[in-house]
Design a protein around this motif. Sequence first.
Motif, PDB file in Angstrom:
ATOM      1  N   ARG A 112       0.848  -1.181   0.000  1.00 48.09           N
ATOM      2  CA  ARG A 112       0.000   0.000   0.000  1.00 48.09           C
ATOM      3  C   ARG A 112       0.891   1.242   0.000  1.00 48.09           C
ATOM      4  N   PRO A 113       0.385   2.342  -0.518  1.00 46.07           N
ATOM      5  CA  PRO A 113       1.180   3.570  -0.543  1.00 46.07           C
ATOM      6  C   PRO A 113       1.588   3.989   0.870  1.00 46.07           C
ATOM      7  N   GLY A 114       2.833   4.351   1.022  1.00 46.26           N
ATOM      8  CA  GLY A 114       3.316   4.866   2.296  1.00 46.26           C
ATOM      9  C   GLY A 114       3.784   3.829   3.283  1.00 46.26           C
ATOM     10  N   ILE A 115       3.857   2.556   2.874  1.00 49.21           N
ATOM     11  CA  ILE A 115       4.253   1.531   3.842  1.00 49.21           C
ATOM     12  C   ILE A 115       5.706   1.703   4.277  1.00 49.21           C
ATOM     13  N   GLU A 116       6.549   2.221   3.372  1.00 46.30           N
ATOM     14  CA  GLU A 116       7.945   2.454   3.749  1.00 46.30           C
ATOM     15  C   GLU A 116       8.029   3.471   4.878  1.00 46.30           C
ATOM     16  N   LYS A 117       7.197   4.513   4.802  1.00 47.81           N
ATOM     17  CA  LYS A 117       7.195   5.510   5.871  1.00 47.81           C
ATOM     18  C   LYS A 117       6.655   4.925   7.174  1.00 47.81           C
ATOM     19  N   GLU A 118       5.640   4.047   7.065  1.00 52.83           N
ATOM     20  CA  GLU A 118       5.128   3.399   8.265  1.00 52.83           C
ATOM     21  C   GLU A 118       6.227   2.619   8.971  1.00 52.83           C
ATOM     22  N   VAL A 119       7.000   1.878   8.194  1.00 55.21           N
ATOM     23  CA  VAL A 119       8.096   1.095   8.770  1.00 55.21           C
ATOM     24  C   VAL A 119       9.114   2.022   9.425  1.00 55.21           C
ATOM     25  N   ALA A 120       9.484   3.095   8.714  1.00 53.02           N
ATOM     26  CA  ALA A 120      10.450   4.044   9.270  1.00 53.02           C
ATOM     27  C   ALA A 120       9.932   4.690  10.550  1.00 53.02           C
ATOM     28  N   ASP A 121       8.647   5.014  10.567  1.00 55.15           N
ATOM     29  CA  ASP A 121       8.058   5.621  11.763  1.00 55.15           C
ATOM     30  C   ASP A 121       8.105   4.666  12.948  1.00 55.15           C
ATOM     31  N   TRP A 122       7.874   3.372  12.701  1.00 57.59           N
ATOM     32  CA  TRP A 122       7.915   2.395  13.785  1.00 57.59           C
ATOM     33  C   TRP A 122       9.340   2.219  14.312  1.00 57.59           C
ATOM     34  N   PHE A 123      10.319   2.274  13.415  1.00 59.98           N
ATOM     35  CA  PHE A 123      11.710   2.204  13.879  1.00 59.98           C
ATOM     36  C   PHE A 123      12.003   3.354  14.838  1.00 59.98           C
ATOM     37  N   GLU A 124      11.443   4.525  14.526  1.00 61.01           N
ATOM     38  CA  GLU A 124      11.661   5.679  15.396  1.00 61.01           C
ATOM     39  C   GLU A 124      10.906   5.534  16.715  1.00 61.01           C
ATOM     40  N   LYS A 125       9.615   5.130  16.628  1.00 63.34           N
ATOM     41  CA  LYS A 125       8.808   4.988  17.846  1.00 63.34           C
ATOM     42  C   LYS A 125       9.397   3.949  18.802  1.00 63.34           C
ATOM     43  N   LEU A 126       9.965   2.895  18.239  1.00 63.84           N
ATOM     44  CA  LEU A 126      10.514   1.814  19.058  1.00 63.84           C
ATOM     45  C   LEU A 126      11.987   2.037  19.410  1.00 63.84           C
ATOM     46  N   ASP A 127      12.514   3.193  18.985  1.00 65.98           N
ATOM     47  CA  ASP A 127      13.874   3.597  19.346  1.00 65.98           C
ATOM     48  C   ASP A 127      14.923   2.577  18.906  1.00 65.98           C
ATOM     49  N   ILE A 128      14.816   2.146  17.636  1.00 68.05           N
ATOM     50  CA  ILE A 128      15.814   1.213  17.108  1.00 68.05           C
ATOM     51  C   ILE A 128      16.435   1.729  15.803  1.00 68.05           C
ATOM     52  N   ILE A 129      16.325   3.040  15.563  1.00 65.88           N
ATOM     53  CA  ILE A 129      17.000   3.615  14.393  1.00 65.88           C
ATOM     54  C   ILE A 129      18.499   3.374  14.470  1.00 65.88           C
ATOM     55  N   SER A 130      19.026   3.290  15.686  1.00 69.18           N
ATOM     56  CA  SER A 130      20.469   3.125  15.868  1.00 69.18           C
ATOM     57  C   SER A 130      21.000   1.845  15.251  1.00 69.18           C
ATOM     58  N   VAL A 131      20.132   0.845  15.041  1.00 72.53           N
ATOM     59  CA  VAL A 131      20.642  -0.402  14.465  1.00 72.53           C
ATOM     60  C   VAL A 131      21.121  -0.186  13.044  1.00 72.53           C
ATOM     61  N   TYR A 132      20.578   0.829  12.353  1.00 73.72           N
ATOM     62  CA  TYR A 132      21.053   1.147  11.008  1.00 73.72           C
ATOM     63  C   TYR A 132      22.387   1.876  11.048  1.00 73.72           C
ATOM     64  N   LYS A 133      22.578   2.689  12.083  1.00 70.89           N
ATOM     65  CA  LYS A 133      23.784   3.480  12.168  1.00 70.89           C
ATOM     66  C   LYS A 133      24.968   2.686  12.710  1.00 70.89           C
ATOM     67  N   ALA A 134      24.661   1.625  13.438  1.00 72.41           N
ATOM     68  CA  ALA A 134      25.734   0.804  13.976  1.00 72.41           C
ATOM     69  C   ALA A 134      26.397   0.002  12.860  1.00 72.41           C
ATOM     70  N   ARG A 135      27.608  -0.424  13.123  1.00 72.75           N
ATOM     71  CA  ARG A 135      28.287  -1.251  12.120  1.00 72.75           C
ATOM     72  C   ARG A 135      27.536  -2.568  11.968  1.00 72.75           C
ATOM     73  N   PRO A 136      27.607  -3.206  10.796  1.00 69.20           N
ATOM     74  CA  PRO A 136      26.912  -4.476  10.605  1.00 69.20           C
ATOM     75  C   PRO A 136      27.351  -5.489  11.657  1.00 69.20           C
ATOM     76  N   GLY A 137      26.418  -6.198  12.193  1.00 69.67           N
ATOM     77  CA  GLY A 137      26.741  -7.175  13.229  1.00 69.67           C
ATOM     78  C   GLY A 137      25.536  -7.514  14.066  1.00 69.67           C
ATOM     79  N   GLU A 138      25.758  -7.636  15.359  1.00 64.27           N
ATOM     80  CA  GLU A 138      24.722  -8.131  16.237  1.00 64.27           C
ATOM     81  C   GLU A 138      23.941  -7.000  16.901  1.00 64.27           C
ATOM     82  N   MET A 139      22.739  -7.328  17.305  1.00 62.21           N
ATOM     83  CA  MET A 139      21.945  -6.431  18.135  1.00 62.21           C
ATOM     84  C   MET A 139      21.319  -7.271  19.233  1.00 62.21           C
ATOM     85  N   SER A 140      20.729  -6.616  20.211  1.00 61.99           N
ATOM     86  CA  SER A 140      20.183  -7.342  21.350  1.00 61.99           C
ATOM     87  C   SER A 140      18.926  -8.119  20.969  1.00 61.99           C
ATOM     88  N   LYS A 141      18.589  -9.066  21.819  1.00 63.45           N
ATOM     89  CA  LYS A 141      17.368  -9.848  21.631  1.00 63.45           C
ATOM     90  C   LYS A 141      16.136  -8.946  21.607  1.00 63.45           C
TER      91      LYS A 141
END
Length: 246
Positions: A112-141
């Motif tokens: 549906r139109p705008g689903i990419e923005k929905e996903v991006a908004d959820w990354f922000e709301k859930l405070d996990i944008i940092s996983v993109y900025k971190a070097r490739p590797g592991e993240m917490s459970k």
Amino acid sequence: MNGSVIQFQNTGRNFRGKWALRGVNATIAPGTICSVLGANGAGKSTLLRLLAGWLPVSEGRILFHESPMRPTAIHLRRQVMLLDDAGGPTRREVRSSVQELCDTIQNYQVDRPGIEKEVADWFEKLDIISVYKARPGEMSKGQAYKIAMISLFVTSPHVWLLDEPFSAGLDASGLRILDEQMAKHAALGGIVIFSSQWPEHARRLADWALVLHEGNLSWSAAPDTLPTVEETPPALQAVLQGLGPE
């Protein structure tokens, strides 16, 4: 959102001659948050996996839209999503989790139109944008589980299945958002089923509770009518305390 009920009719699952679940009869109505309570090995995960269509039943059936749920019923399976990462590895690869999110959106045919923005908004709301900025590797459970939650929120199938979500490593904010979205989904007529070893979760969040003990359905009632430990027969005391054998 549709108003289909879920019906367990003498549902059972046998693994190599041993019954993990047997003789379950229950009905879950639209707009319900249902908790599945039981100790380790009680059959909670098996029940959810059967309902998700991940496993075939060994006896009886599970009806959804008045049709049997089974692994080959793709049209039904797209209306159900199971998150079962709580028992998985402590840490996960960022790339694999994000890829699973993309694959899920594609598999559930959400376009549906705008689903990419929905996903991006959820990354922000859930405070996990940092996983993109971190070097490739592991993240917490907990971070991995948040990404799985995004796939659930943006696809929003009729039935949400959450296996031990309160053991998934979520922080306070993540738990609050999950609680809010569960309530919102049920208010719109969806069904939410989550498993837990602790009856407090059922009393706080659920409209209905199923109590499993050694693969059998021992109790089916509103959470505020669940017996206290003192009022419970000895065979069920361990279940309500979240104890019991592995």
